[in-house]
Design an enzyme around this catalytic site. Structure first.
Site, mmCIF file in Angstrom:
data_model
loop_
_atom_site.group_PDB
_atom_site.id
_atom_site.type_symbol
_atom_site.label_atom_id
_atom_site.label_comp_id
_atom_site.label_asym_id
_atom_site.label_seq_id
_atom_site.Cartn_x
_atom_site.Cartn_y
_atom_site.Cartn_z
ATOM 1 N N LYS A 142 0.711 -1.148 0.045
ATOM 2 C CA LYS A 142 -0.017 0.142 -0.124
ATOM 3 C C LYS A 142 0.728 1.321 0.070
ATOM 4 O O LYS A 142 0.544 2.080 -0.622
ATOM 5 C CB LYS A 142 -0.842 -0.084 1.059
ATOM 6 C CG LYS A 142 -1.774 -1.222 1.339
ATOM 7 C CD LYS A 142 -2.783 -1.305 2.428
ATOM 8 C CE LYS A 142 -2.163 -1.138 3.902
ATOM 9 N NZ LYS A 142 -1.515 -2.369 4.140
ATOM 10 N N ARG B 77 -10.049 0.202 8.458
ATOM 11 C CA ARG B 77 -9.666 -0.930 8.656
ATOM 12 C C ARG B 77 -10.570 -2.086 9.444
ATOM 13 O O ARG B 77 -10.124 -3.189 9.664
ATOM 14 C CB ARG B 77 -8.411 -0.952 9.569
ATOM 15 C CG ARG B 77 -6.944 -1.613 9.035
ATOM 16 C CD ARG B 77 -6.201 -1.284 10.284
ATOM 17 N NE ARG B 77 -4.917 -1.976 10.023
ATOM 18 C CZ ARG B 77 -3.890 -1.209 9.124
ATOM 19 N NH1 ARG B 77 -3.963 -0.129 8.592
ATOM 20 N NH2 ARG B 77 -2.714 -2.101 9.196
ATOM 21 N N ARG C 296 -0.804 -9.504 12.867
ATOM 22 C CA ARG C 296 -1.425 -8.755 11.960
ATOM 23 C C ARG C 296 -2.060 -9.133 10.796
ATOM 24 O O ARG C 296 -2.955 -8.985 10.311
ATOM 25 C CB ARG C 296 -0.237 -7.451 11.376
ATOM 26 C CG ARG C 296 0.332 -6.883 12.497
ATOM 27 C CD ARG C 296 1.676 -6.112 12.221
ATOM 28 N NE ARG C 296 1.572 -5.215 11.059
ATOM 29 C CZ ARG C 296 2.862 -4.879 10.376
ATOM 30 N NH1 ARG C 296 3.964 -5.489 10.732
ATOM 31 N NH2 ARG C 296 2.527 -4.097 9.277
HETATM 32 P P1 AP5 Z 1 4.728 -1.893 2.062
HETATM 33 O O1 AP5 Z 1 4.467 -0.825 0.697
HETATM 34 O O2 AP5 Z 1 5.325 -1.042 3.021
HETATM 35 O O3 AP5 Z 1 3.138 -2.326 2.415
HETATM 36 P P2 AP5 Z 1 2.045 -1.929 3.142
HETATM 37 O O4 AP5 Z 1 0.712 -2.565 2.693
HETATM 38 O O5 AP5 Z 1 2.133 -0.184 3.259
HETATM 39 O O6 AP5 Z 1 2.645 -2.583 4.603
HETATM 40 P P3 AP5 Z 1 2.260 -1.788 5.986
HETATM 41 O O7 AP5 Z 1 2.944 -3.010 6.968
HETATM 42 O O8 AP5 Z 1 2.649 -0.538 6.190
HETATM 43 O O9 AP5 Z 1 0.711 -2.077 6.280
HETATM 44 P P4 AP5 Z 1 -0.184 -2.349 7.439
HETATM 45 O O10 AP5 Z 1 -1.412 -2.134 7.027
HETATM 46 O O11 AP5 Z 1 0.224 -3.610 8.364
HETATM 47 O O12 AP5 Z 1 0.497 -1.075 8.325
HETATM 48 P P5 AP5 Z 1 0.008 0.332 8.760
HETATM 49 O O13 AP5 Z 1 1.506 1.210 8.794
HETATM 50 O O14 AP5 Z 1 -1.013 0.649 8.030
HETATM 51 O O15 AP5 Z 1 5.606 -2.804 1.440
HETATM 52 C C1 AP5 Z 1 6.158 -4.064 2.353
HETATM 53 C C2 AP5 Z 1 7.465 -4.341 1.880
HETATM 54 O O16 AP5 Z 1 7.292 -4.916 0.573
HETATM 55 C C3 AP5 Z 1 8.495 -3.065 1.504
HETATM 56 O O17 AP5 Z 1 9.399 -3.536 2.112
HETATM 57 C C4 AP5 Z 1 8.377 -2.975 0.123
HETATM 58 O O18 AP5 Z 1 9.465 -2.544 -0.382
HETATM 59 C C5 AP5 Z 1 8.035 -4.314 -0.739
HETATM 60 N N1 AP5 Z 1 7.148 -4.514 -1.555
HETATM 61 C C6 AP5 Z 1 6.176 -3.598 -1.814
HETATM 62 N N2 AP5 Z 1 5.733 -4.156 -3.309
HETATM 63 C C7 AP5 Z 1 6.376 -5.041 -3.639
HETATM 64 C C8 AP5 Z 1 6.522 -5.901 -4.649
HETATM 65 N N3 AP5 Z 1 5.623 -5.840 -6.001
HETATM 66 N N4 AP5 Z 1 7.052 -6.992 -4.824
HETATM 67 C C9 AP5 Z 1 8.229 -7.108 -3.846
HETATM 68 N N5 AP5 Z 1 8.397 -6.497 -2.827
HETATM 69 C C10 AP5 Z 1 7.562 -5.346 -2.532
HETATM 70 O O19 AP5 Z 1 -0.302 0.159 10.502
HETATM 71 C C11 AP5 Z 1 0.468 -0.345 11.462
HETATM 72 C C12 AP5 Z 1 -0.203 -0.403 12.618
HETATM 73 O O20 AP5 Z 1 -0.787 0.760 12.871
HETATM 74 C C13 AP5 Z 1 -1.255 -1.494 12.553
HETATM 75 O O21 AP5 Z 1 -0.930 -2.905 12.990
HETATM 76 C C14 AP5 Z 1 -2.360 -0.908 13.656
HETATM 77 O O22 AP5 Z 1 -1.729 -1.385 14.940
HETATM 78 C C15 AP5 Z 1 -2.200 0.591 13.539
HETATM 79 N N6 AP5 Z 1 -2.941 1.000 12.434
HETATM 80 C C16 AP5 Z 1 -2.745 1.647 11.539
HETATM 81 N N7 AP5 Z 1 -4.191 2.156 10.837
HETATM 82 C C17 AP5 Z 1 -5.135 1.729 11.739
HETATM 83 C C18 AP5 Z 1 -6.556 1.973 11.574
HETATM 84 N N8 AP5 Z 1 -7.026 2.567 10.448
HETATM 85 N N9 AP5 Z 1 -7.353 1.263 12.549
HETATM 86 C C19 AP5 Z 1 -6.530 0.798 13.541
HETATM 87 N N10 AP5 Z 1 -5.253 0.629 13.783
HETATM 88 C C20 AP5 Z 1 -4.495 1.183 12.844
HETATM 89 ZN ZN ZN Z 2 2.397 0.939 4.869
#
Ligand code: AP5
Ligand code: ZN
Length: 215
Positions: A13, A88, A167
């Site tokens: 994402k 989410r 997660r």
């Molecule tokens: P990346 O682009 O970082 O993936 P992402 O989908 O952004 O992953 P996140 O871990 O950020 O998602 P998340 O939803 O768990 O975390 P968030 O920060 O929202 O890519 C991942 C890796 O893969 C990178 O190294 C990238 O380079 C690589 N990659 C990308 N594309 C690729 C490809 N095509 N091929 C190979 N490799 C690739 O949330 C964190 C925490 O915050 C949650 O766990 C929760 O506790 C809290 N939180 C956040 N939002 C909420 C909400 N709305 N409600 C409640 N709690 C929340």
């Molecule tokens: Zn992210």
């Protein structure tokens, strides 16, 4: 354009958000990045959120809604916005409707769990901007440094394998129901639903998202 990016942890994402926000000239609103900024600043909210995030759980819907409602009042949201990692839960999606936070398109990035676990261990991030790299799949130009600012990259505390598994479990349980929720809205003509296969190169996925949004 008002867009939601939907997908599991590590689906890409944040990576794809960078392209979408440029193309449509809209701000990326990542609730995860906002929470990490609170953790870094040491606010009360940040202290409470850190514990939950490190365990792989979800921060309460009320806290998240409060943050998002404040954020979208800002001037840069006049043109639209790109939500990354929000909503989410079904209650968050319902609270958005109540607050009249409209959506034109939902982009779902679909990646199998096994692939996600591989991606997370190699992830590196530039905390101030949210720019994301992977040591193998999407490396920075200089090892350990952000391409734009040259500042240090870090590993996220919640990228430990056990936390990633939790997660994923929470994603399937709490967030996946949003796929049906928004597919129904798409069927009713209220928004566009774009589902892309999230396995492939970063550029292939970007192109699939753009062709889905443009069609
Ligand atoms: P990346 O682009 O970082 O993936 P992402 O989908 O952004 O992953 P996140 O871990 O950020 O998602 P998340 O939803 O768990 O975390 P968030 O920060 O929202 O890519 C991942 C890796 O893969 C990178 O190294 C990238 O380079 C690589 N990659 C990308 N594309 C690729 C490809 N095509 N091929 C190979 N490799 C690739 O949330 C964190 C925490 O915050 C949650 O766990 C929760 O506790 C809290 N939180 C956040 N939002 C909420 C909400 N709305 N409600 C409640 N709690 C929340
Ligand atoms: Zn992210």
């Amino acid at each position: 354009m008002r867009i939601i990016l939907l997908g599991g942890p590590g689906a890409g994402k944040g990576t794809q958000a960078n392209f979408i926000k440029e193309k449509y000239n809209i701000p990326q609103i990542s609730t995860g990045d906002m929470l990490r900024a609170h953790v870094k600043a040491g606010t009360e909210l940040g202290k409470a959120a850190k514990k939950i995030m490190d365990e792989g759980g979800l921060v309460s819907d009320d806290i998240i809604m409060g943050m998002v409602k404040e954020r979208i009042k800002e001037d840069d949201c006049k043109n639209g916005y790109l939500f990354d990692g929000f909503p989410r839960t079904i209650p968050q999606a319902e609270a958005m409707k109540e607050a009249n936070i409209g959506i034109d398109a939902v982009v779902e990035i679909d990646v199998p769990d096994e692939e996600i676990i591989k991606r997370m261990s190699g992830r590196r991030v530039h905390l101030p901007s949210g720019r994301t790299y992977h040591i193998v799949f999407n490396p920075p130009k200089v090892e350990g440094k952000d391409d734009v600012t040259g500042e240090d990259l870090i590993q996220r505390d919640d990228d430990q394998e056990d936390t990633v598994k939790e997660r994923l479990r929470i994603y399937h349980d709490q967030t996946e129901p949003l796929i049906d929720f928004y597919s129904r809205e798409a069927d009713a003509g209220q928004l566009k639903y774009v589902k892309v296969d999230g396995v492939g190169s970063v550029e292939e996925i970007r192109d699939a998202i753009f062709s889905g949004l443009d069609s």
